[in-house]
Design a protein around this motif. Sequence first.
Motif, PDB file in Angstrom:
ATOM      1  N   ASP A  12      12.218 -58.565 -32.141  1.00 44.87           N
ATOM      2  CA  ASP A  12      12.039 -59.114 -33.485  1.00 44.87           C
ATOM      3  C   ASP A  12      10.839 -58.465 -34.153  1.00 44.87           C
ATOM      4  O   ASP A  12       9.841 -58.154 -33.499  1.00 44.87           O
ATOM      5  N   TYR A  13      10.946 -58.298 -35.472  1.00 41.78           N
ATOM      6  CA  TYR A  13       9.828 -57.825 -36.284  1.00 41.78           C
ATOM      7  C   TYR A  13       9.847 -58.614 -37.579  1.00 41.78           C
ATOM      8  O   TYR A  13      10.906 -58.767 -38.204  1.00 41.78           O
ATOM      9  N   GLY A  14       8.690 -59.140 -37.955  1.00 36.23           N
ATOM     10  CA  GLY A  14       8.588 -59.875 -39.213  1.00 36.23           C
ATOM     11  C   GLY A  14       7.498 -59.289 -40.093  1.00 36.23           C
ATOM     12  O   GLY A  14       6.486 -58.779 -39.600  1.00 36.23           O
ATOM     13  N   HIS A  15       7.715 -59.361 -41.400  1.00 37.48           N
ATOM     14  CA  HIS A  15       6.765 -58.820 -42.374  1.00 37.48           C
ATOM     15  C   HIS A  15       6.783 -59.718 -43.599  1.00 37.48           C
ATOM     16  O   HIS A  15       7.846 -60.127 -44.058  1.00 37.48           O
ATOM     17  N   GLU A  16       5.607 -60.039 -44.097  1.00 43.06           N
ATOM     18  CA  GLU A  16       5.519 -60.869 -45.302  1.00 43.06           C
ATOM     19  C   GLU A  16       4.452 -60.293 -46.226  1.00 43.06           C
ATOM     20  O   GLU A  16       3.329 -60.012 -45.788  1.00 43.06           O
ATOM     21  N   GLU A  17       4.821 -60.144 -47.485  1.00 43.86           N
ATOM     22  CA  GLU A  17       3.887 -59.575 -48.459  1.00 43.86           C
ATOM     23  C   GLU A  17       2.907 -60.638 -48.944  1.00 43.86           C
ATOM     24  O   GLU A  17       3.232 -61.824 -49.031  1.00 43.86           O
TER      25      GLU A  17
END
Length: 120
Positions: A12-17
Motif C-alpha cells: 500500500d502507498y498513500g499520499h495526501e496533499e
Amino acid sequence: PFEKWTFMLNADYGHEEDMLAPKKDAAWSGVAGYAKYDFNNWLSLASRTEYFNDRQGVRVVRGTMEELWEQTLTLELRPFKDLITRLEYRHDQSTSDIFINNQKPVNKQDTIGLEAIYSF
C-alpha cells in the motif's frame, strides 16, 4: 508441491496533499506477507508479517514519526462446514512508544485473540 499452501503479498502507498503545515504533502506506505498451510480440510496454520512506514507522523499517532511491524500466528479450525474458529497470537513493535502497558508508554505489545465465523 504447493497444493496445501496459500501465499499472498500486499503493498500500500498513500499520499495526501496539504496534510502538513505549511501546505506540505504527506505520504505513508506498508507491505504485508502471508503464508498459510492447510494440514487437512479442517486445520490450518497461518503466519502474517506486516510493515508500516509513517515517517511523517500523519496516520497512526498524529505528530509521531514511526515505523511499525507486526507478526501474527493463526491456528484455524473448521469443525463444521459453515464454522471457522481461529486462535491468534500477535506481536506489534514500533520505533516510538505508542502502546500502553501498566499505564506506561511502551514500543511493543502482545495480544491473543479468539474468533468464530459462521457462514449462513
